[in-house]
Design an enzyme around this catalytic site. Structure first.
Site, PDB file in Angstrom:
ATOM      1  N   HIS A  31       0.849  -1.203   0.000  1.00 30.07           N
ATOM      2  CA  HIS A  31       0.000   0.000   0.000  1.00 30.07           C
ATOM      3  C   HIS A  31       0.876   1.242   0.000  1.00 30.07           C
ATOM      4  CE1 HIS A  31      -3.772   2.269   0.677  1.00 30.07           C
ATOM      5  NE2 HIS A  31      -2.952   3.133   1.280  1.00 30.07           N
ATOM      6  N   CYS A  32       1.000   1.841  -1.165  1.00 30.04           N
ATOM      7  CA  CYS A  32       1.729   3.098  -1.293  1.00 30.04           C
ATOM      8  C   CYS A  32       1.139   3.840  -2.488  1.00 30.04           C
ATOM      9  CB  CYS A  32       3.228   2.849  -1.459  1.00 30.04           C
ATOM     10  SG  CYS A  32       3.620   1.697  -2.781  1.00 30.04           S
ATOM     11  N   HIS A  33       1.560   5.078  -2.661  1.00 29.25           N
ATOM     12  CA  HIS A  33       0.990   5.922  -3.717  1.00 29.25           C
ATOM     13  C   HIS A  33       2.115   6.684  -4.418  1.00 29.25           C
ATOM     14  CE1 HIS A  33      -2.811   5.588  -1.365  1.00 29.25           C
ATOM     15  NE2 HIS A  33      -2.093   5.962  -0.312  1.00 29.25           N
ATOM     16  N   SER A  77      -6.386   9.642  -4.220  1.00 30.42           N
ATOM     17  CA  SER A  77      -7.597  10.405  -4.547  1.00 30.42           C
ATOM     18  C   SER A  77      -7.282  11.737  -5.220  1.00 30.42           C
ATOM     19  CB  SER A  77      -8.428  10.632  -3.283  1.00 30.42           C
ATOM     20  OG  SER A  77      -7.708  11.402  -2.345  1.00 30.42           O
ATOM     21  N   ARG A 124     -10.307   0.606  -6.441  1.00 29.52           N
ATOM     22  CA  ARG A 124     -10.532   1.068  -5.071  1.00 29.52           C
ATOM     23  C   ARG A 124     -11.821   1.874  -4.988  1.00 29.52           C
ATOM     24  NH1 ARG A 124      -7.088   5.445  -1.462  1.00 29.52           N
ATOM     25  NH2 ARG A 124      -6.975   4.236   0.445  1.00 29.52           N
ATOM     26  N   ARG A 130     -13.933  13.206   3.439  1.00 30.52           N
ATOM     27  CA  ARG A 130     -12.913  14.245   3.325  1.00 30.52           C
ATOM     28  C   ARG A 130     -12.030  14.042   2.095  1.00 30.52           C
ATOM     29  NH1 ARG A 130      -8.085  12.135   4.958  1.00 30.52           N
ATOM     30  NH2 ARG A 130      -8.223  10.403   6.433  1.00 30.52           N
ATOM     31  N   HIS A 181      -6.519  -0.444   5.884  1.00 32.15           N
ATOM     32  CA  HIS A 181      -6.248  -0.025   7.265  1.00 32.15           C
ATOM     33  C   HIS A 181      -7.290  -0.554   8.265  1.00 32.15           C
ATOM     34  CE1 HIS A 181      -4.061   2.407   4.523  1.00 32.15           C
ATOM     35  NE2 HIS A 181      -4.824   3.477   4.530  1.00 32.15           N
ATOM     36  N   ASP A 249       2.169   2.991   3.169  1.00 30.24           N
ATOM     37  CA  ASP A 249       1.258   4.118   2.946  1.00 30.24           C
ATOM     38  C   ASP A 249       2.001   5.377   2.491  1.00 30.24           C
ATOM     39  OD1 ASP A 249      -1.265   5.442   2.846  1.00 30.24           O
ATOM     40  OD2 ASP A 249      -0.900   6.300   4.840  1.00 30.24           O
ATOM     41  N   ASN A 254      -1.987  13.491   3.568  1.00 26.27           N
ATOM     42  CA  ASN A 254      -2.648  14.260   4.631  1.00 26.27           C
ATOM     43  C   ASN A 254      -2.028  14.105   6.016  1.00 26.27           C
ATOM     44  OD1 ASN A 254      -4.824  15.322   2.918  1.00 26.27           O
ATOM     45  ND2 ASN A 254      -5.416  13.171   2.771  1.00 26.27           N
TER      46      ASN A 254
HETATM   47  C1  0GY Z   1      -4.372   6.346   2.408  1.00 20.19           C
HETATM   48  C2  0GY Z   1      -5.132   7.292   3.198  1.00 20.19           C
HETATM   49  C3  0GY Z   1      -5.567   8.518   2.839  1.00 20.19           C
HETATM   50  C4  0GY Z   1      -5.567   9.064   1.527  1.00 20.19           C
HETATM   51  C5  0GY Z   1      -5.797   8.394   0.389  1.00 20.19           C
HETATM   52  O1  0GY Z   1      -6.206   8.249  -1.859  1.00 20.19           O
HETATM   53  C6  0GY Z   1      -5.946   9.001  -0.931  1.00 20.19           C
HETATM   54  O2  0GY Z   1      -5.854  10.212  -1.048  1.00 20.19           O
HETATM   55  O3  0GY Z   1      -5.897   7.081   0.399  1.00 20.19           O
HETATM   56  C7  0GY Z   1      -6.098   9.384   3.904  1.00 20.19           C
HETATM   57  O4  0GY Z   1      -6.029  10.615   3.770  1.00 20.19           O
HETATM   58  O5  0GY Z   1      -6.583   8.848   4.919  1.00 20.19           O
HETATM   59  O6  0GY Z   1      -4.631   5.153   2.429  1.00 20.19           O
HETATM   60  O7  0GY Z   1      -3.474   6.767   1.709  1.00 20.19           O
END
Ligand code: 0GY
Length: 296
Positions: A31-33, A77, A124, A130, A181, A249, A254
């Protein structure tokens, strides 16, 4: 930092510590972005946060520093339903990354095929108000039927207060389900608290619901060394060893007010998965089954 990055959020440390725990060879950060880079991959007009660039080079440098072999990159997101930044990162990984997409519910089969070719293996559904404007359950169910032929799963992100409301939706999904999570339980309640009991009831409701035992930084208000998280989560790993995934993560969307140290997050792993067998399942066997099944 270039001028266009000024004013954008930095939610990750540029100097993570080297963890004491060495992940086994082949370990997957599941889980990473990536964020951007913005000049190449602009953020969505509906983004709820505007982060600094966190592209594939930085992600893969972190992977190597922490001792991981592969990544599962979850579309963030802030990029909406344009998966180009995530696909780009996967392309740059030399086969060492796969992804989870976020799609417009009207997506057609040809576009799903293109995402599969690009390394996506799931979609997803995000229910955090938020982070997203809407989460149409009926349309998400339609999408989950459409991805079944590809062997994909769905990843669902929600908070503990809507778990009961989501149960019928989760029960109707016809493919495997991965919960981000753990549905964000209050870990200060301990392993037998109401949130964990409700989450275990969900896991017990079908044998193809998985979860990411991730984000001590988000879930443990007391912070490092995340003792409440460890106490609440370790029994879950022990009781559901074949359905748990782990991830950093990074770049911690945020989390700018409490930026975690990625090395400290990795050092939580042997505390929630205390045997070599549990760690092999958590870090290798389970994510490989979901994301690289052809190599199993
Ligand atoms: C996570 C958690 C968050 C954000 C996102 O896609 C996202 O922007 O998942 C969060 O702000 O809780 O899993 O990265």
């Amino acid at each position: 930092m270039s001028d266009d990055q000024a004013g954008r959020i930095l939610s990750w440390t540029l100097n993570p510590s080297k963890p004491a725990f060495a992940p086994p060879p082949g370990a997957v950060d599941a889980h990473c972005h990536v964020f951007g880079p913005q000049a190449q991959f602009p953020f969505s007009a509906r983004a709820k946060y505007l982060p600094r660039d966190a592209g594939p080079e930085a992600l893969f440098a972190l992977r190597d520093r922490l001792g991981f072999t592969r990544n599962v990159i979850v579309q963030a997101s802030c990029h909406g339903t344009d998966n180009a930044a995530t696909l780009h990162a996967i392309t740059r990984s030399n086969g060492r990354a796969r992804g989870v997409a976020v799609v417009d519910p009207a997506i057609g089969d040809a576009e799903l095929d293109r995402l599969h070719e690009g390394g996506m293996r799931g979609v997803r559904f995000n229910f955090l108000k938020r982070l997203v404007d809407d989460a149409p359950k009926d349309r998400f169910i339609e999408v989950s039927h459409r991805i079944a032929r590809l062997g994909w799963h769905v990843v669902v992100y929600f908070e503990a207060d809507i778990l009961a409301e989501l149960r019928p939706f989760l029960a109707a999904i016809p493919v495997p389900v991965v919960i981000d999570h753990m549905g964000r339980p209050d870990v200060s309640q301990g392993p037998d608290g109401a949130d964990m009991r409700a989450f275990r009831a969900l896991l017990d409701s079908r044998d193809d619901i998985w979860t990411k035992v991730t984000c001590p930084d988000r879930l443990d208000a007391k912070g490092p060394p995340y003792d409440d998280f460890v106490r609440a989560v370790r029994p879950l790993v022990e009781d559901y060893p074949d359905r748990v995934l782990w991830g950093t993560d990074w770049p911690h969307p945020n989390m700018q007010d409490a930026i975690p140290d990625d090395g400290a997050l990795v050092d939580v792993i042997p505390r929630i998965a205390p045997t070599a067998e549990l760690r092999r399942k958590l870090l290798i066997d389970n994510p490989m089954r979901l994301y690289w099944p052809e190599e199993m």
